[in-house]
Design a protein around this motif. Structure first.
Motif, PDB file in Angstrom:
ATOM      1  N   MET A  21      -6.619  -2.319   0.231  1.00  7.10           N
ATOM      2  CA  MET A  21      -6.250  -3.081  -1.012  1.00  7.10           C
ATOM      3  C   MET A  21      -5.256  -2.445  -1.698  1.00  7.10           C
ATOM      4  N   LYS A  29      -2.787  -0.310  -0.581  1.00 11.67           N
ATOM      5  CA  LYS A  29      -1.653  -0.532   0.228  1.00 11.67           C
ATOM      6  C   LYS A  29      -1.107  -1.868   0.030  1.00 11.67           C
ATOM      7  N   ASP A  30      -1.920  -2.984  -0.120  1.00  6.58           N
ATOM      8  CA  ASP A  30      -1.414  -4.014  -0.367  1.00  6.58           C
ATOM      9  C   ASP A  30      -0.622  -4.203  -1.767  1.00  6.58           C
ATOM     10  N   THR A  31      -1.037  -3.481  -2.607  1.00  5.58           N
ATOM     11  CA  THR A  31      -0.333  -3.897  -4.172  1.00  5.58           C
ATOM     12  C   THR A  31       1.053  -3.016  -3.748  1.00  5.58           C
ATOM     13  N   VAL A  58       2.753  -3.016  -1.138  1.00  5.36           N
ATOM     14  CA  VAL A  58       3.627  -4.020  -0.206  1.00  5.36           C
ATOM     15  C   VAL A  58       3.885  -5.411  -1.016  1.00  5.36           C
ATOM     16  N   ALA A  59       2.977  -5.635  -2.019  1.00  6.63           N
ATOM     17  CA  ALA A  59       3.149  -6.683  -2.959  1.00  6.63           C
ATOM     18  C   ALA A  59       4.456  -6.618  -3.971  1.00  6.63           C
ATOM     19  N   GLY A  72       6.859  -4.718  -2.982  1.00  5.57           N
ATOM     20  CA  GLY A  72       8.121  -4.436  -2.159  1.00  5.57           C
ATOM     21  C   GLY A  72       8.291  -2.808  -2.241  1.00  5.57           C
ATOM     22  N   ALA A  73       7.476  -2.235  -2.589  1.00  5.17           N
ATOM     23  CA  ALA A  73       7.723  -0.799  -2.749  1.00  5.17           C
ATOM     24  C   ALA A  73       7.783  -0.042  -1.264  1.00  5.17           C
ATOM     25  N   SER A  74       8.429  -0.402  -0.458  1.00  2.00           N
ATOM     26  CA  SER A  74       8.210   0.037   1.230  1.00  2.00           C
ATOM     27  C   SER A  74       8.325   1.605   1.290  1.00  2.00           C
ATOM     28  N   LEU A  75       9.311   2.088   0.695  1.00  5.56           N
ATOM     29  CA  LEU A  75       9.634   3.558   0.881  1.00  5.56           C
ATOM     30  C   LEU A  75       8.500   4.423   0.313  1.00  5.56           C
ATOM     31  N   LEU A  95       5.418   3.475  -0.287  1.00  4.16           N
ATOM     32  CA  LEU A  95       4.381   3.380   0.572  1.00  4.16           C
ATOM     33  C   LEU A  95       4.221   4.222   1.745  1.00  4.16           C
ATOM     34  N   LYS A  96       5.520   4.301   2.355  1.00  2.00           N
ATOM     35  CA  LYS A  96       5.618   5.161   3.598  1.00  2.00           C
ATOM     36  C   LYS A  96       5.274   6.725   3.058  1.00  2.00           C
ATOM     37  N   PHE A 156       1.857   7.698   2.904  1.00  2.00           N
ATOM     38  CA  PHE A 156       0.848   7.622   4.051  1.00  2.00           C
ATOM     39  C   PHE A 156       1.516   8.962   5.052  1.00  2.00           C
ATOM     40  N   ASP A 157       2.484   9.620   4.299  1.00  2.00           N
ATOM     41  CA  ASP A 157       3.088  10.848   5.125  1.00  2.00           C
ATOM     42  C   ASP A 157       2.126  11.921   5.426  1.00  2.00           C
TER      43      ASP A 157
END
Lengths: 600, 379
Positions: A514, A516-518, A520-521, A523-526, A528-529, A532-533
């Motif tokens: 969940m 992670k979903d925040t 994504v919502a 749009g903070a794609s970079l 997020l990556k 998870f590094d």
């Protein structure tokens, strides 16, 4: 014809159900049948139910006949002289046990004065409607029922004086309060249960006011001076143990300082607390990484190949050391043997826990909170007589929770402290509020418990009078020092190369599905990556077969195990978890082929 | 004035322009109107979802979060205690799962003008809709073992209520049970096998069958209840039969509502089903006093219906339709999908969110969507 059921199975019929039930009950009161038998006649169903089963909740009540309880003055005198006991009263039918079914047909009076000819029973004490733990809450009948329950629940987590032989015990995870006190406002249950022999809290002076916002959201303020004088101080005990295990082939572990040539030898510094027998000395101050019990184990496997190997006879290091974040003082050492006769060493560690910001405290009314600030004594507000509170409690905790007893206890405690006596706060039988107020007035205080107070920092008088009184506060066993945890880098799991889990393993805090979903919502794609590094990996991939290739770092050459050296191999970034799942696919016969493509 | 509107016709949706026209005073200066239009346009474009915005996930969170506050089991009583309707979380789950069999089917039948005023008339119409089975109008059904015959005693009062004669019932039964002889004796029917063989189990089965012989009314309508709605009377029913109700001439076809989404899909088509999903979901959320933007629900309804049939949001529905193997495998039953993919040689283009999180790649959403393209001069 009325059907009769014993424990819900049909046993027969009776002609006159009412006299049948009456006869059963009178036989039970005479002691001719079991006192735990309960019977009820259900007129609507025209059925008689007899209950004898195990596990029913039954409760004792005084039997009433013609508006008068069967318990007489004579009984009470006999009880006082110890001539008769409880079970005699049960045998005589003065007291009987009712279960939930028979209660349906009973009319129980709460007080003796309420008795009419219609009543069948009288409550032994009004206190009976609450349980043992709940009756430990003083003035409980003034509380909201939910808070009463929470209050009784919180008391179970209180740090106190749980046994008197604690110094010879090896209990797991134990807290002991240093200066426990008997509550000023106590209940009958405190007396019955010998509470003065195992108290679990301290009487403190509580002021109800705010203090620079450090006691908002249920936090409390502590007086540094009080803490220094031992308020809420406790010790935390934890055992560490190690035993000499026996292995096949007559091999055995050896407790002692390991030789320098054992496999996995720590540094000499880590063994510095060990005496010749390989065990720490008492009162040694040990911290993370220090060895408590030194031990060496025999080599794990003796295969034929190892015979030619010089290192094969090397023993393994198997000492017990303190894990991440652990510390303490060696309190007691116990040398014994276990059921199999192996040598067993147990070491008890002790750690002084002085109240600090984040430790949890509660009154007995479900008003729990953590320390938000420990104020230097000179900055604590003081009353005209110079009295300084030990704890400052936020007034916002009162209106929504309706814990009236919390306020009343402070008032009663003040009377108790000033007049030098204990106040009876037994539920439904406590001293009257009006009397307490009168007594407080006669002691020279305002009857509402408020006092004029002055700011500790400026010395100015507060515009409002502050409610201040004595309360019994409990320190709960949830201590920050046992829970606090953070990590920036640290150990990883072997299988997934992701951070370990849990405080004991210095684990990471999981960014879950969940969370992670925040990202994504938004749009903070970079970002997020990046989060998870933690297990990112550069993987060489063969473009020909799409499998993971190999990088020979020594020759700086890339080659594919399938296609050889003369293929194009490119390095891509992926999570180790994904590389792992690719390997798992292969292991059950699925060919995961990676096709590489330039991103732009 | 008009040319100013025409200028904004391309920028703003027609409906907004209409709304502005009705609200703006007729005598307004051109500069003021321009300012208003410009302000509306600004509000409008800030309200539009940006490219790369994760509308699905925002929608899911926007419905999911209030969903956690919903009361677990709530029943709404439509007047009488026998007619309760599943609402709240169970109903929401039911709709979004795309269940074909819902727990409480219900219809709201609006009537045409002359029929919807007198309570007596509406009550009569309502009664005529109710499905009547043989067991509803009998006082007793008994088997005469000696003569192996079935004797059905009819309830004369109920017969007059629905205006049916015993002879008519006999005709219906004759149609249903071929090979049996029927005799009408005032209010009782006697059924006997035509064949000489005496078959007791046969007559017993006949009794069971006879109980559910359809006599009249609309099939599937279990209960009826006339209710006042505004200034007219409507009929609320338990059980649905949209197809037949729509054919009745006293029914207002434009306003009849069923809560069975699959029935609506069958009778009125997929667009109506989409509208029904929106309406039903909104009804549940609204009844709980929660506030969810309609567009989130519309997106869900679109997702559920875009394939042409109503699909649930679960592994048998829309998840099954996902193009990515890894995305499907990450949601329940992974082994099934991986093995199926390996048999057919499926390709995963890594175009959606989940796969890229698994691979620790940029998620193609928001900041991860655009790329920088430059020409590199070769030296």
């Amino acid at each position: 014809m009325t059907e009769v059921f014993l424990d819900n199975s049909f046993i027969g019929t009776v002609q006159d159900p009412k006299s049948f039930v009456d006869r059963l009950i009178s036989q039970r009161r005479m002691g001719k049948i079991a006192s735990t038998l309960n019977v009820i006649y259900n007129e609507a169903l025209n059925q008689v139910f007899i209950e004898m089963s195990k596990g029913r909740a039954v409760r004792p009540l005084l039997v009433v006949k013609d508006g008068k309880p069967l318990l007489t003055e004579r009984h009470i005198q006999q009880l006082e002289k110890n001539e008769i006991t409880w079970s005699d009263l049960v045998k005589q039918g003065v007291i009987e046990y009712l279960d939930a079914t028979e209660e349906e047909n009973a009319l129980v009076a709460f007080y003796e004065g309420e008795l009419t000819s219609e009543h069948t029973h009288l409550e032994i004490s009004p206190m009976d409607i609450v349980g043992l733990c709940t009756s430990l809450v003083p003035l409980g009948n003034y509380n909201h029922s939910v808070r009463l329950m929470q209050g009784s629940k919180n008391q179970k987590h209180a740090i106190g004086f749980y046994v008197t032989n604690y110094f010879v015990r090896m209990d797991m995870d134990v807290n002991l309060m240093h200066y426990p006190q008997v509550p000023l406002v106590h209940t009958l249950t405190h007396e019955i249960s010998n509470f003065e022999k195992h108290p679990a809290g301290q009487n403190v002076v509580v002021a109800v006011m705010s203090y620079d916002g450090y006691n908002m959201e249920d936090a409390i303020i502590l007086n540094r001076g009080s803490v220094d004088r031992g308020l809420g101080r406790s010790s935390y005990y934890r055992p560490v143990s190690s035993e000499e295990l026996r292995y096949s082939g007559g091999l055995i572990d050896e407790i002692g300082i390991p030789d320098k040539d054992v496999k996995g030898y720590r540094s000499e510094r880590d063994y510095r607390f060990l005496e010749e027998d390989g065990i720490v000395f008492p009162e040694a101050k040990v911290a993370e990484g220090d060895v408590i019990i030194g031990k060496a184990s025999p080599p794990r496997f003796l295969s034929s190949l190892d015979e030619y190997n010089l290192t094969s006879n090397q023993k393994r290091e198997a000492s017990t050391a303190l894990k991440h974040g652990e510390e303490g003082i060696v309190d007691m050492i116990l040398l014994t043997e276990n059921e199999e006769g192996n040598k067993l060493v147990q070491v008890r560690l002790r750690d002084l826990k002085i109240p600090e910001i984040g430790d949890k405290f509660t009154s007995r009314h479900g008003q729990k909170g953590v320390i938000g600030m420990i104020v230097p004594e000179e900055d604590v507000p003081f009353s005209a007589s110079g009295m300084k509170p030990d704890i400052i409690f936020s007034p916002h905790g009162i209106p929504t929770r309706m814990t009236v007893a919390h306020v009343l206890e402070a008032l009663a405690g003040k009377v108790g402290a000033m007049s030098g006596r204990f106040i009876d706060g037994t539920i439904f039988a406590s001293e009257k509020e009006a009397d307490l107020r009168k007594e407080l007035l006669s002691l020279g205080f305002r009857e509402d418990g408020t006092e004029v107070m002055y700011s500790g920092t400026t010395g100015k008088q507060y515009k409002a009078r502050i409610f201040i009184g004595n309360m019994y506060y409990l320190r709960l066993k949830h201590l920050v020092s046992n829970k606090m945890h953070s990590r920036a880098r640290g150990p990883i799991q072997l299988l997934t190369r992701q951070p370990t889990e849990g405080r004991a393993k210095e684990g990471g805090l999981r960014l879950g599905e969940m969370e992670k979903d925040t990202f994504v919502a938004h749009g903070a794609s970079l970002l997020l990556k990046e989060r998870f590094d933690s297990d990112k990996l550069m993987v060489p991939v063969c473009e020909n077969c799409g499998m993971v290739a190999i990088h020979d770092a020594r020759k700086n050459k890339y080659y594919c195990n399938v296609c050889g050296e003369n293929v194009e191999i490119n390095t891509v970034e992926m999570s180790y978890a994904f590389k792992l799942i690719l390997d798992e696919f292969k292991s059950f016969g699925v060919y995961p082929k990676l096709k590489l493509k330039g991103k732009y | 004035m008009e040319d100013l509107y025409a200028e904004y016709e391309e920028k703003l949706p027609q409906k907004l322009i209409e709304e502005i026209k009705t609200h703006v005073p007729s005598k307004i200066s051109k500069t003021k109107l321009k300012a208003i239009l410009e302000k509306v346009y600004l509000e409008y474009i800030t309200g539009i979802a940006e490219p790369g915005e994760c509308v699905g996930l925002v929608g899911a969170e926007s419905i999911g979060e209030p969903g956690t506050q919903m009361t677990l089991n709530t029943f709404h009583f439509a007047g009488v205690s026998e007619m309760n309707v599943t609402t709240g979380l169970p109903r929401l789950i039911e709709i979004l799962d795309g269940r074909a069999e819902i727990s409480t089917k219900m219809m709201e039948i609006y009537l045409k003008k002359p029929y919807n005023q007198q309570p007596e008339q509406v009550k009569k119409l309502a009664e005529s809709l109710k499905e009547t089975l043989l067991k509803d109008i009998t006082t007793s059904m008994s088997i005469n073992l000696a003569e192996t015959k079935l004797v059905i005693e009819l309830d004369e009062k109920k017969l007059t209520d629905i205006n049916v004669k015993p002879v008519q019932i006999a005709k219906v039964l004759e149609k249903n049970f071929k090979g049996y002889a029927l005799k009408v004796d005032e209010a009782s029917l006697i059924i006997k096998s035509k064949s000489k063989e005496e078959d007791i189990s046969g007559i017993y089965k006949l009794k069971q069958k006879a109980k559910s012989v359809y006599i009249g009314g609309v099939k599937g309508i279990k209960q009826v209840l006339p209710v006042k709605r505004g200034d007219e009377l409507i009929i609320i029913t338990a059980g649905t039969n949209l197809k037949e109700i729509l054919q009745l001439d006293f029914v207002d076809q434009n306003r009849v509502m069923s809560n069975d989404i699959f029935e609506i899909q069958e009778v009125l088509g997929i667009e109506a089903a989409r509208q029904a999903v929106i309406k039903e979901v909104f009804k549940v959320i609204d009844a709980q006093g929660l506030n969810v933007d309609m567009r989130h629900i519309m997106l869900v309804a679109d997702t559920m219906t875009m394939s042409g049939t109503v699909l649930g949001i679960n592994r048998y529905g829309i998840v099954k339709e996902k193009p990515s193997v890894l995305a499907r495998a990450s949601f329940e039953t992974p082994i099934k999908h991986i093995i199926q993919a390996s048999i057919t040689g499926e390709k995963d283009d890594l175009k959606s969110v989940i796969e890229n999180v698994m691979l620790n790649q940029y998620v193609p959403i928001g900041t991860g969507l655009p790329g920088l393209i430059t020409k590199i001069k070769k030296a």
